[in-house]
Design a protein around this motif. Structure first.
Motif, PDB file in Angstrom:
ATOM      1  N   HIS A 107       8.559   1.661  38.822  1.00  9.10           N
ATOM      2  CA  HIS A 107       8.653   2.461  37.586  1.00  9.10           C
ATOM      3  C   HIS A 107       9.088   1.560  36.428  1.00  9.10           C
ATOM      4  O   HIS A 107      10.271   1.429  36.134  1.00  9.10           O
ATOM      5  N   HIS A 109       8.064   0.103  32.266  1.00 10.97           N
ATOM      6  CA  HIS A 109       7.313   0.291  31.014  1.00 10.97           C
ATOM      7  C   HIS A 109       7.319  -1.057  30.296  1.00 10.97           C
ATOM      8  O   HIS A 109       8.043  -1.255  29.328  1.00 10.97           O
ATOM      9  N   LYS A 228      -0.134   9.041  35.945  1.00 12.49           N
ATOM     10  CA  LYS A 228       1.260   9.441  35.697  1.00 12.49           C
ATOM     11  C   LYS A 228       1.223  10.761  34.946  1.00 12.49           C
ATOM     12  O   LYS A 228       0.469  10.902  33.983  1.00 12.49           O
ATOM     13  N   HIS A 289      12.620  10.086  38.895  1.00  7.03           N
ATOM     14  CA  HIS A 289      13.925  10.578  38.409  1.00  7.03           C
ATOM     15  C   HIS A 289      14.510  11.637  39.359  1.00  7.03           C
ATOM     16  O   HIS A 289      15.517  11.394  39.996  1.00  7.03           O
ATOM     17  N   ASP A 358      12.749   2.370  35.497  1.00 10.70           N
ATOM     18  CA  ASP A 358      12.523   2.829  34.120  1.00 10.70           C
ATOM     19  C   ASP A 358      12.863   1.721  33.125  1.00 10.70           C
ATOM     20  O   ASP A 358      13.205   2.007  31.973  1.00 10.70           O
TER      21      ASP A 358
HETATM   22 ZN   LIG Z   1       9.686   6.159  32.705  1.00 10.61          ZN
END
Ligand SMILES: [Zn+2]
Length: 448
Positions: A107, A109, A228, A289, A358
């Motif tokens: 996960h 970005h 996603k 999450h 994340d």
């Molecule tokens: Zn994310």
């Protein structure tokens, strides 16, 4: 045009990097040798002499092993005494280190910056995303993460990043990428910062079954490796509620059916219990999450074999360093109050866990802190923690045949650490040596 300049500059960067490490680099053929107790000297190979080799599948740490790398693959592993260097072989001496497979973060970005100022977000362009991606891919690789699953980027900047890494133009991890994440109008994946007259919309916004089917197909058309989706509201978005489900069960069933039929996995951003349950029942491959995960969600995830990707270290980082705009602060506080407790319940119940961070919510390159949370806060053993970022992550990505363990036939993705990661996983936060696909991208071992 501007993007081409970026690539050229980065090419120079990687060339100078390769120049520094050229003594360690092997560019050989790709014929796979069979593993055997005595490995014949074939030449043109890279012999990685390791002090201890961590077998993440068993937890064994045999001493004085040699990993034979031919081209981009591991071709054999044997006791060092059984592997003599032949003419034309390169030798990398990691005899003072423990070597384990390159880590995996499911996960990330990479094309996003660690900046949630609303005006910064609105001023983001595809060109800026692409440039950030080049920088963050290198940082992530050098942190020991040789594979990532990137879940959300605008304008297919993630596709471009993946392709330029694969072409050898810039350094970065192996990537699976999603393109723009799918979500409902006004939801977490939309852009809600501006009033109606600006007509701004998130690129992955799609409502209703025909629209979500079209968006899945369009993302795949432009290069997405996975899909996603936003199953619930989120924290770092205006005007939505993390606890509220967003896509309906029927919409998510349509998304999953199309994605799976077309050979793509589905990752669902989900905080609220209803959204977690619906996404799981719809057949998504992972819940990202999982903050408000309840007993029904845990039971469903176990029944479906759905992975939980906890993204837990961000809670600690936010509490220590976070400086979020006021519109996000309460949501972050609420989610942080429950996320870890529910992740621990899921782990105790036997839900499968894959490492996801994340990264971008905190600075890229701190990815290994996630394992520390799993071990020192969630109660996993060090081996279990390391497995979330190796064999488990590889399984979730459908890449068990190429990453996640040091096994002949897999990509030669190796990291070295000083000491024993089964005694202290925090040493994974200081990785002095990184090889990806047989190429050394970082080597600070001489300084140790
Ligand atoms: Zn994310």
């Amino acid at each position: 045009m501007r993007f081409q300049q970026v690539c050229l500059r980065s090419t120079k960067l990687v060339l100078s990097l390769l120049h520094i490490t050229v003594a360690c680099v092997c560019v050989g053929g790709s014929v796979l040798a069979q593993q055997s107790s005595a490995v014949s000297a074939a030449g043109g190979r890279t012999l990685v002499r390791v002090g201890h080799l961590l077998d993440v599948t068993t937890g064994a740490e045999p001493a004085e092993q040699t990993i034979v790398v031919t081209g981009d693959r591991i071709t054999a592993i044997a006791a060092s005494s059984a592997v003599a260097a032949g003419p034309g072989d390169k030798v990398i001496d990691l005899s003072k280190f423990t070597v384990l497979p390159g880590l995996i973060d499911v996960h990330t970005h990479l094309t996003n910056a660690n900046n949630f100022d609303p005006y910064f977000e609105l001023s983001m362009t595809p060109a800026k995303e692409a440039i950030l991606g080049v920088e963050n891919a290198k940082v992530t690789l050098e942190a020991g993460f040789t594979t990532v699953r990137n879940v959300g980027a605008n304008s297919f900047t993630d596709v471009a990043l993946r392709d330029e890494i694969n072409a050898g133009h810039i350094p970065g991890p192996h990537m699976q990428v999603s393109g723009p994440p799918l979500g409902i109008t006004g939801g977490h994946m939309d852009q809600n910062l501006l009033p109606e007259e600006y007509h701004v919309q998130g690129q992955g916004v799609a409502d209703g079954i025909p629209a979500v089917q079209h968006m899945v197909r369009e993302n795949i058309k432009y290069g997405a490796d996975l899909i996603k989706i936003g199953a619930t509201g989120g924290v770092l978005s205006k005007g939505d509620d993390p606890q509220a489900s967003q896509y309906t069960l029927e919409e998510m069933q349509a998304i999953v059916a199309d994605a799976h039929r077309l050979g793509r996995k589905v990752a669902a951003h989900a905080h609220g219990a209803q959204g977690i349950l619906w996404a799981t029942e719809a057949g998504v491959d992972s819940i990202e999450h999982g903050s408000y995960l309840d007993e029904a969600g845990i039971a469903a995830m176990k029944a479906h074999g759905t992975y939980l990707v906890p993204t837990a270290y961000l809670v600690d980082w936010m509490q220590q360093y976070g400086n979020l705009p006021p519109i996000y602060q309460q949501k972050m506080k609420d989610v942080s109050a429950v996320e870890k407790k529910n992740a621990i319940r899921a782990i105790k119940a036997g839900v499968k866990i894959a490492l996801g961070t994340d990264a971008a919510v905190y600075p890229h390159g701190l990815n290994a802190h996630e394992i520390d949370v799993y071990v020192n806060q969630f109660g996993m053993t060090p081996l279990e923690g390391i497995r979330t970022g190796t064999v488990n992550a590889a399984d979730l990505m459908g890449w068990s045949d190429r990453v996640g363990s040091i096994t002949p036939g897999k990509w030669a993705d190796l990291i070295a650490v000083e000491g024993d990661p089964l005694k202290d996983v925090r040493i994974l936060q200081q990785v002095p040596f990184v090889m990806k696909s047989g190429v050394v991208y970082k080597d600070l071992t001489e300084r140790r």
